[in-house]
Design a protein around this motif. Structure first.
Motif, short mmCIF file in Angstrom:
data_model
loop_
_atom_site.label_atom_id
_atom_site.label_comp_id
_atom_site.label_asym_id
_atom_site.label_seq_id
_atom_site.Cartn_x
_atom_site.Cartn_y
_atom_site.Cartn_z
N ARG A 104 0.83 -1.21 0.00
CA ARG A 104 0.00 0.00 0.00
C ARG A 104 0.87 1.26 0.00
O ARG A 104 0.53 2.25 -0.66
CB ARG A 104 -0.92 -0.01 1.21
CG ARG A 104 -1.82 1.21 1.29
CD ARG A 104 -3.10 0.93 1.97
NE ARG A 104 -4.06 2.01 1.78
CZ ARG A 104 -5.37 1.88 1.89
NH1 ARG A 104 -5.88 0.70 2.16
NH2 ARG A 104 -6.18 2.91 1.70
N ALA A 108 0.54 4.00 -2.92
CA ALA A 108 0.18 5.39 -2.62
C ALA A 108 1.26 6.34 -3.11
O ALA A 108 0.96 7.44 -3.62
CB ALA A 108 -0.04 5.56 -1.12
N SER A 195 -2.76 3.12 13.08
CA SER A 195 -4.07 2.82 12.51
C SER A 195 -4.70 1.68 13.31
O SER A 195 -4.04 1.05 14.14
CB SER A 195 -3.96 2.44 11.03
OG SER A 195 -3.48 3.51 10.26
N GLY A 207 -9.74 1.40 -0.58
CA GLY A 207 -10.52 2.32 0.22
C GLY A 207 -9.69 3.07 1.24
O GLY A 207 -8.48 2.86 1.40
N ASP A 208 -10.34 3.98 1.96
CA ASP A 208 -9.66 4.84 2.92
C ASP A 208 -9.15 4.02 4.10
O ASP A 208 -9.85 3.17 4.64
CB ASP A 208 -10.62 5.93 3.43
CG ASP A 208 -11.02 6.89 2.32
OD1 ASP A 208 -10.29 6.93 1.31
OD2 ASP A 208 -12.04 7.57 2.46
N ARG A 210 -7.51 5.06 7.71
CA ARG A 210 -7.35 6.27 8.52
C ARG A 210 -6.24 6.08 9.55
O ARG A 210 -6.15 5.05 10.21
CB ARG A 210 -8.67 6.62 9.21
CG ARG A 210 -8.67 7.97 9.89
CD ARG A 210 -10.09 8.36 10.25
NE ARG A 210 -10.90 8.52 9.06
CZ ARG A 210 -10.94 9.64 8.33
NH1 ARG A 210 -10.21 10.68 8.68
NH2 ARG A 210 -11.71 9.70 7.27
N ASP A 249 -6.99 13.39 12.58
CA ASP A 249 -6.94 12.21 11.73
C ASP A 249 -6.47 12.59 10.33
O ASP A 249 -6.67 13.72 9.88
CB ASP A 249 -8.33 11.56 11.63
CG ASP A 249 -8.75 10.92 12.94
OD1 ASP A 249 -7.93 10.93 13.88
OD2 ASP A 249 -9.88 10.42 13.02
N LEU A 251 -5.71 10.45 6.34
CA LEU A 251 -5.74 9.21 5.59
C LEU A 251 -4.30 8.72 5.37
O LEU A 251 -3.40 9.51 5.11
CB LEU A 251 -6.45 9.40 4.25
CG LEU A 251 -7.94 9.78 4.33
CD1 LEU A 251 -8.52 9.91 2.94
CD2 LEU A 251 -8.72 8.77 5.15
N ASP A 253 -2.91 7.00 2.93
CA ASP A 253 -2.36 7.27 1.60
C ASP A 253 -1.94 8.73 1.48
O ASP A 253 -0.89 9.04 0.89
CB ASP A 253 -3.39 6.93 0.53
CG ASP A 253 -3.68 5.43 0.47
OD1 ASP A 253 -2.98 4.67 1.16
OD2 ASP A 253 -4.62 5.03 -0.23
N ASP A 254 -2.75 9.65 2.02
CA ASP A 254 -2.36 11.06 1.98
C ASP A 254 -1.10 11.31 2.81
O ASP A 254 -0.26 12.13 2.43
CB ASP A 254 -3.51 11.92 2.51
CG ASP A 254 -4.71 11.92 1.58
OD1 ASP A 254 -4.54 11.56 0.40
OD2 ASP A 254 -5.82 12.25 2.04
N ALA A 523 -13.45 0.14 5.27
CA ALA A 523 -12.05 0.33 4.89
C ALA A 523 -11.66 -0.57 3.74
O ALA A 523 -10.73 -0.33 3.03
CB ALA A 523 -11.13 0.05 6.08
#
Length: 523
Positions: A104, A108, A195, A207-208, A210, A249, A251, A253-254, A523
Motif C-alpha cells: 500500500r 500510494a 491505525s 478504500g480509505d 485512517r 486524523d 488518511l 495514503d495522503d 475500509a
C-alpha cells in the motif's frame, strides 16, 4: 543473535538478559565465560569446540547451532550464531498484514508521482548497513523510510527504535514508524503513527485507511483571559503566546504522499521536561520554529467595545409589540431593549374576521355598536392586530411560537464537525483509561475470597505514571473544550425550547461513528 545459551560442559542454560546470567551458584559467570571465549578465539579454536550452543529456538527445533560471545561498547551482551542459516531461524516471518502495508505504501507513493522499494539496504561504513522496510524517494531528494511494526511483534516492542531512527536520520532518511498497537504509539522515541488493527485483505484495499494517532494540528494562542487552555507555565494568565498540539486524523495514503512531498514533516515538541514527537504540516512546523525563536506574531484579540451586556443571539421570548416602522422591539430587562430588523422579526398570528353569512331578521345584530372598550356582553375590546405583509421563515416562527410543529433546521457543518470530534475524543479517552492500571496511586490487590469483588482476584496496581496522569488531564481538558463548544454553538438559538432535547439527541445519533465491524468493511 540469541539471549539463551546452552553450555554443554556446565550443563546449564544461560540468560544473557539476567544478572549473572540467571545463575546464583557461580559468581562473575559472564566475565569468566567471555574471557575464556576470547582466549579460545585468539588461539583459532573453532566455534564448534567452545562448548556454547543456542539454547532457544534452535535447541527447541532439535538443531545444534554453535555460538560465540560478544560484548558491545555500551556493555550489551550478545551471543552470535556461527552460521547465517541458524541466525535467520530467529527472524519471524513477515506477516501478511506487513506485506499489505508495504504494497500500500508503494502504491500510494506511485499515485503521487514518487517511487520506492522494499527491504532497501543503505550502507553504513564498510561492513554495516541500514535495512528499511519501505524507502520512498520524495521531492527534492527527500527520503522517507517507513518501518511497520504490527501487533504480531514482540510484546515489549521493537528494540533500539531511537538508535535506529537516529542512524537513519544521520544518513538522510526521515524515519516514519507505523503500528496498530496503542502502547507503541504512546512511545516518544520517534514519530509513531497508528491505525486500527485490520486484516491483510482490508489493508490492501483501495478504500480509505485512517491514521488515528501521530498527526497533530498546532493551535497557537495568546494566554489572556479569553484563552480556553490553561497556561503551560503554571501561572493564571501570562499574556505570552503558546502552542497546543491537538490530535487530528489523516488518511494513510495522503500521509505517505504528503511526507514524500514535504508538506507533512516530523517535529519535536518540548512539553515540560519531556519531548513529544509527532507529524505536523510544514506551515505549523515553521510557525513553531518562529515561536521557539521568539519572533512569532499572533493576531491580537479583538476588544469588545460594546456597552450593552445583552446576548448577540435572538431572544427566546415572544415579542410583545410591533413598533411603527421596520423594527421590532422586545423588552429583555428593566432598561435594555433589543432591536430586531423586520427581516428577522417573527410574524404574529394572522387574525381572520368571522363571517357568519346571511342571518334571519330575528337573529340580526343590533344596529347600535357597543361603546369603545366594551362588547355586547361587557367583555373588553379585543386588540386589533394588523398582519404583516411579508411571510417569514418557519424556523424563525418556531423560535417564538411553541405551537409550531415544523422540524428543527438542519445542523451546520461546523457543529457536525465539533460533535464528531467530541465522539472521537470520548472514544480515545475511554480506550486509554481501559489500558491503565485500575488505581491512580499504587495499591495492593487481593485474591478471590479475601473481599467481595465482582472482578474476582485483582492484581497489584502500580498506579499511574506522571505521563499517564498528564495524558488523562489533557484528554479531559479537550473533552471539556469540545463539550463547551457544542453546547454554546449559536445554532441552538434557532431551535425551539421544547425541541432542544430531541435535536441534541439527533445530532449525537447523526454524528456517532460506525461500529468496528462497519469500519472494517468500509475500509
Amino acid at each position: 543473535m540469541a539471549n539463551i545459551v546452552w553450555h554443554t560442559k556446565l550443563r546449564m542454560l544461560l540468560d544473557l538478559k539476567q544478572e549473572n546470567l540467571g545463575q546464583d551458584t557461580i559468581d562473575d559467570l559472564w566475565d569468566f565465560l567471555y574471557k575464556t571465549d576470547r582466549v579460545l578465539a585468539q588461539r583459532n579454536v573453532p566455534v564448534s569446540e567452545r562448548e556454547l550452543q543456542c539454547g532457544g529456538i534452535c535447541r527447541d527445533a532439535g538443531v545444534v547451532a554453535w555460538m560465540y560471545l560478544r560484548q558491545q561498547a555500551n556493555g550489551r551482551r550478545e551471543a552470535v550464531h556461527e552460521r547465517k542459516e541458524d541466525e535467520d531461524r530467529h527472524k519471524a516471518p513477515m506477516s501478511d498484514e506487513h506485506k499489505a502495508y508495504q504494497e500500500r505504501i508503494l502504491r500510494a507513493a506511485e499515485e503521487g508521482g514518487f517511487h520506492g522499494d522494499c527491504e532497501v539496504r543503505t550502507p553504513v561504513g564498510r561492513s554495516s548497513f541500514i535495512q528499511t522496510d519501505t524507502l520512498i524517494e520524495g521531492e527534492g531528494g527527500r527520503r522517507i523510510g517507513w518501518e511497520v511494526q504490527l501487533s504480531s511483534a514482540d510484546v515489549n516492542g521493537p528494540g533500539s527504535v531511537k538508535s535506529r531512527a537516529a542512524r537513519a536520520a544521520k544518513r538522510g532518511i526521515t524515519p516514519a514508524w507505523h503500528t496498530d498497537r496503542a502502547d507503541y504509539a504512546r512511545r516518544s522515541d520517534t514519530q509513531w503513527t497508528r491505525s486500527n488493527s485490520l486484516p491483510a485483505h482490508v489493508i490492501a484495499k483501495i478504500g480509505d485507511l485512517r491514521v488515528i494517532s501521530g498527526y497533530r494540528a498546532l493551535d497557537f494562542w495568546i494566554c489572556d483571559l479569553r484563552a480556553v487552555y490553561p497556561c503551560p507555565d503554571g501561572v493564571r494568565r501570562c499574556g505570552k503566546p503558546h502552542v497546543t498540539p491537538k490530535p487530528r486524523d489523516v488518511l494513510f495514503d495522503d500521509l505517505v504522499r504528503r511526507t514524500a512531498a514535504g508538506t507533512i514533516v516530523p517535529v519535536e515538541y518540548l512539553r515540560g521536561t519531556k519531548v513529544d514527537r509527532f507529524w505536523v504540516t510544514d506551515a505549523d512546523r515553521d510557525r513553531l520554529a518562529d515561536l521557539q525563536a521568539g519572533v512569532i506574531i499572533l493576531p491580537p484579540t479583538q476588544r469588545d467595545d460594546s456597552s450593552s451586556k445583552t446576548s448577540p443571539n435572538l431572544p427566546t421570548c415572544r415579542p410583545t409589540a410591533i413598533l411603527d416602522g421596520s423594527v421590532l422591539a422586545a423588552v429583555v430587562g428593566s432598561d435594555a431593549t433589543v432591536l430586531i430588523p423586520d427581516a428577522f422579526a417573527p410574524a404574529p398570528p394572522r387574525v381572520e374576521a368571522f363571517d357568519p353569512g346571511p342571518q334571519p331578521p330575528s337573529l340580526s345584530a343590533p344596529s347600535s355598536s357597543p361603546a369603545p372598550g366594551e362588547t355586547g356582553r361587557g367583555e373588553p375590546e379585543r386588540e386589533q392586530v394588523t398582519p404583516p405583509s411579508v411571510d417569514f421563515p418557519t424556523e424563525i416562527e418556531q423560535i417564538y411560537d411553541p405551537g409550531v410543529t415544523t422540524t428543527a433546521p438542519p445542523f451546520p457543518d461546523d457543529l457536525l464537525r465539533l460533535q464528531e470530534r467530541l465522539h472521537r475524543a470520548h472514544a480515545e479517552h475511554r480506550a486509554y483509561l481501559a489500558e491503565l492500571p485500575w488505581s491512580v496511586e499504587p495499591m495492593a490487590g487481593w485474591a478471590r475470597g479475601e473481599r467481595f469483588s465482582h472482578r474476582g482476584a485483582v492484581p497489584d496496581s502500580p498506579g499511574w505514571s506522571d505521563e499517564q496522569k498528564e495524558t488523562v488531564d489533557r484528554m479531559r481538558a479537550e473533552l471539556l473544550e469540545l463539550s463547551t463548544a457544542v453546547v454554546d454553538h449559536p445554532h441552538w438559538a434557532t431551535v425551539p425550547r421544547e425541541g432542544l432535547v430531541n435535536a441534541r439527541m439527533q445530532l449525537k445519533k447523526q454524528t456517532r461513528p460506525a461500529e468496528p465491524d462497519d469500519v472494517s468493511e468500509a475500509a
